[in-house]
Design a protein around this motif. Structure first.
Motif, PDB file in Angstrom:
ATOM      1  N   SER A 125      12.694  18.539  36.946  1.00 40.72           N
ATOM      2  CA  SER A 125      12.840  18.273  35.143  1.00 40.72           C
ATOM      3  C   SER A 125      11.751  19.063  34.649  1.00 40.72           C
ATOM      4  CB  SER A 125      12.955  16.766  34.792  1.00 40.72           C
ATOM      5  OG  SER A 125      11.636  16.342  35.298  1.00 40.72           O
ATOM      6  N   MET A 126      10.641  19.107  35.100  1.00 33.58           N
ATOM      7  CA  MET A 126       9.553  20.087  34.319  1.00 33.58           C
ATOM      8  C   MET A 126       9.750  21.428  34.761  1.00 33.58           C
ATOM      9  SD  MET A 126       7.332  17.789  33.043  1.00 33.58           S
ATOM     10  CE  MET A 126       6.187  19.232  32.793  1.00 33.58           C
ATOM     11  N   PHE A 127      10.168  21.765  35.881  1.00 30.90           N
ATOM     12  CA  PHE A 127      10.414  23.316  36.049  1.00 30.90           C
ATOM     13  C   PHE A 127      11.554  23.477  35.205  1.00 30.90           C
ATOM     14  CE2 PHE A 127      11.997  27.032  37.957  1.00 30.90           C
ATOM     15  CZ  PHE A 127      10.862  27.671  38.523  1.00 30.90           C
ATOM     16  N   PHE A 128      12.682  22.955  34.733  1.00 33.54           N
ATOM     17  CA  PHE A 128      13.826  23.126  33.950  1.00 33.54           C
ATOM     18  C   PHE A 128      13.320  23.138  32.448  1.00 33.54           C
ATOM     19  CE2 PHE A 128      16.172  20.951  37.303  1.00 33.54           C
ATOM     20  CZ  PHE A 128      16.550  21.995  37.775  1.00 33.54           C
ATOM     21  N   SER A 129      12.480  22.398  31.910  1.00 41.10           N
ATOM     22  CA  SER A 129      11.934  22.177  30.616  1.00 41.10           C
ATOM     23  C   SER A 129      11.229  23.328  30.248  1.00 41.10           C
ATOM     24  CB  SER A 129      11.207  20.847  30.519  1.00 41.10           C
ATOM     25  OG  SER A 129      11.826  19.585  30.951  1.00 41.10           O
ATOM     26  N   ILE A 130      10.252  23.881  31.219  1.00 37.45           N
ATOM     27  CA  ILE A 130       9.605  24.924  30.943  1.00 37.45           C
ATOM     28  C   ILE A 130      10.138  26.190  30.869  1.00 37.45           C
ATOM     29  CG2 ILE A 130       7.424  26.249  31.578  1.00 37.45           C
ATOM     30  CD1 ILE A 130       6.969  23.324  30.367  1.00 37.45           C
TER      31      ILE A 130
END
Length: 471
Positions: A37-42
């Protein structure tokens, strides 16, 4: 046609952000923070939101940095077309992350990694901690020892704490060489000093397991202070913020409030960037800087356009660099081995060039300009530069499957409150991998991320062993 393309790009990306944002928020509320989720958000921030703001804020575009000047050579229609392509690539990332095989059938997971999770008791996690304690403590102590020794040696070598804190600025950047300030023998020590950032999070994990001895508290405090000292020396604004945020989010409050707190922190980060700029000027030159904030949008378009700009101008940059033929996937170990050792095998350190350095050189050549600062290779450009779309699509598949493997283990620790500090740190460090995916940089400057992921796999192994013998 020009207006139509731009409008369509804004509509597609807007709908995509709204839909995926809702899914990710639902996922975080249900499963907690995960690397995926962090990778997608960034990725959405760098490849969709920033260029959308760029399209809508023509009067606020930066015209000073090399990457922004090269972006300006593209039409709004070309930018819009690349935004649509980025939507497709991010959608592919999410698909490769969510798809899995169950009973011979492909299943798309939209509500999280698992629909159900076995609950584990506090007693189980105590047993897991006991089984992994020796390895955790050894890892933390080694990182503390290396960090302490490296800082003492560097402070002594440069002649005091003040000069040490200025060392990062004096040796960072294009055309600056650390050997002009310190002996080349100390260069490996600079690389090793990064591991100090691992220690405070592992010690905090141990303390949260009721290991509240005086010696452990002392080591936690010492590692915390040494980490701050290292970060001030390193003079990276984002690393400093990412260091403190896990400790703030680790406060014992409900998850929904943590998400709100995380959102608030994300909003206040940009104004802090100016304050840190002034602080680093003071540490380096002895006076408080006069940097002023240019506003949220201006700062966004100045600081964070290069990942999208890299991919937008991939054809131009590759014409200068040439395809790397996967060399950057295998040469990174040579970048972290001391030159004195490489010479024994007839290898020159100068012959090893990172993708970030090549990207900067390409910008300089295309824009016919002097080097004024490094431009990192982001996730999309780094992998595209190897074999074009073939390597990019393969990299998306491999990286997403790896993140899912990490998240499977992280998810199993969902009800282990003591381990949450380590998980928070890993997830937040994912921010710095999207905009700088160079393997040489990750293994040299993000060593703490590599070590902490290894710790997750180690503790997960002990968790499964305890579970197996408890049945």
């Amino acid at each position: 046609m020009y207006v139509f393309t731009v409008v369509i790009a804004l509509i597609i990306s807007g709908v995509f952000i709204a839909v995926t944002g809702r899914l990710m928020l639902k996922n975080v509320l249900k499963n907690g923070l995960l690397t995926g989720s962090m990778f997608f958000s960034i990725s959405i921030l760098f490849y969709l939101i920033v260029p959308m703001v760029y399209l809508a804020s023509e009067s606020r575009r930066d015209k000073t940095t090399l990457y922004n000047r090269l972006i300006l050579q593209n039409s709004n229609e070309q930018i819009a077309e690349t935004i649509i392509l980025c939507c497709a690539l991010i959608a592919l990332m999410m698909f490769m992350y969510a798809i899995e095989t169950r009973n011979g059938r492909a299943v798309l997971l939209t509500s999280g990694i698992y629909s159900n999770k076995k609950k584990y008791s506090d007693e189980h996690w105590k047993m897991v901690y006991t089984a992994s304690k020796r390895g955790i403590q050894m890892c933390a102590d080694v990182c503390l020892g290396i960090g302490l020794l490296s800082q003492l040696l560097l402070i002594t070598a440069v002649g005091g704490m003040g000069k040490y804190l200025a060392l990062g600025s004096l040796t960072r950047g294009i055309g600056k060489d650390a050997t002009s300030v310190i002996s080349s023998a100390f260069l490996p020590i600079i690389t090793l000093s990064t591991v100090i950032l691992v220690a405070p999070f592992l010690y905090r994990y141990m303390i949260k397991n009721q290991e509240k001895t005086l010696a452990l508290k002392f080591k936690f405090t010492l590692s915390f202070v040494l980490s701050i000292t290292y970060l001030l020396y390193n003079q990276g604004r984002l690393p400093i913020l990412l260091f403190f945020i896990p400790f703030i989010l680790d406060i014992n409050i409900p998850r929904k409030r943590k998400i709100m707190l995380f959102a608030v922190l994300a909003v206040v980060v940009l104004p802090l960037l100016t304050i840190m700029d002034n602080l680093f000027i003071f540490l380096t030159y002895g006076y408080w800087g006069n940097s002023t904030s240019d506003g949220f949008i201006n700062t966004l378009l100045l600081q964070f356009t290069y990942p999208f700009g890299n991919f937008l101008n991939r054809g131009t940059l590759i014409n200068e660099i040439g395809f790397r033929n996967c060399l950057d996937y295998i040469q990174w170990p040579l970048a972290i081995i001391p030159s004195s050792i490489l010479k024994l095998f007839g290898i020159s350190k100068s012959a090893i060039t990172s993708m970030g350095a090549l990207t900067t050189d390409a910008y300089m050549s295309v824009m016919n300009s002097k080097k004024t600062g490094g431009i990192p290779a982001d996730f999309l450009l780094f992998n595209y530069a190897q074999l074009g779309y073939i390597s990019l699509l393969i990299a998306i598949t491999v990286v997403m499957r790896f993140l899912k493997a990490v998240d499977r283990r992280i998810y199993s620790f969902k009800d282990n409150s003591a381990f949450s500090i380590v998980i928070l740190r890993i997830c937040l460090l994912m921010i710095s991998t999207v905009n700088n995916f160079d393997f040489a940089v990750i293994f040299r400057m993000r060593t703490d991320l590599v070590i902490l992921i290894a710790v997750v796999f180690w503790v997960y192994k002990k968790h499964k062993t305890v579970e197996r013998y408890s049945i």
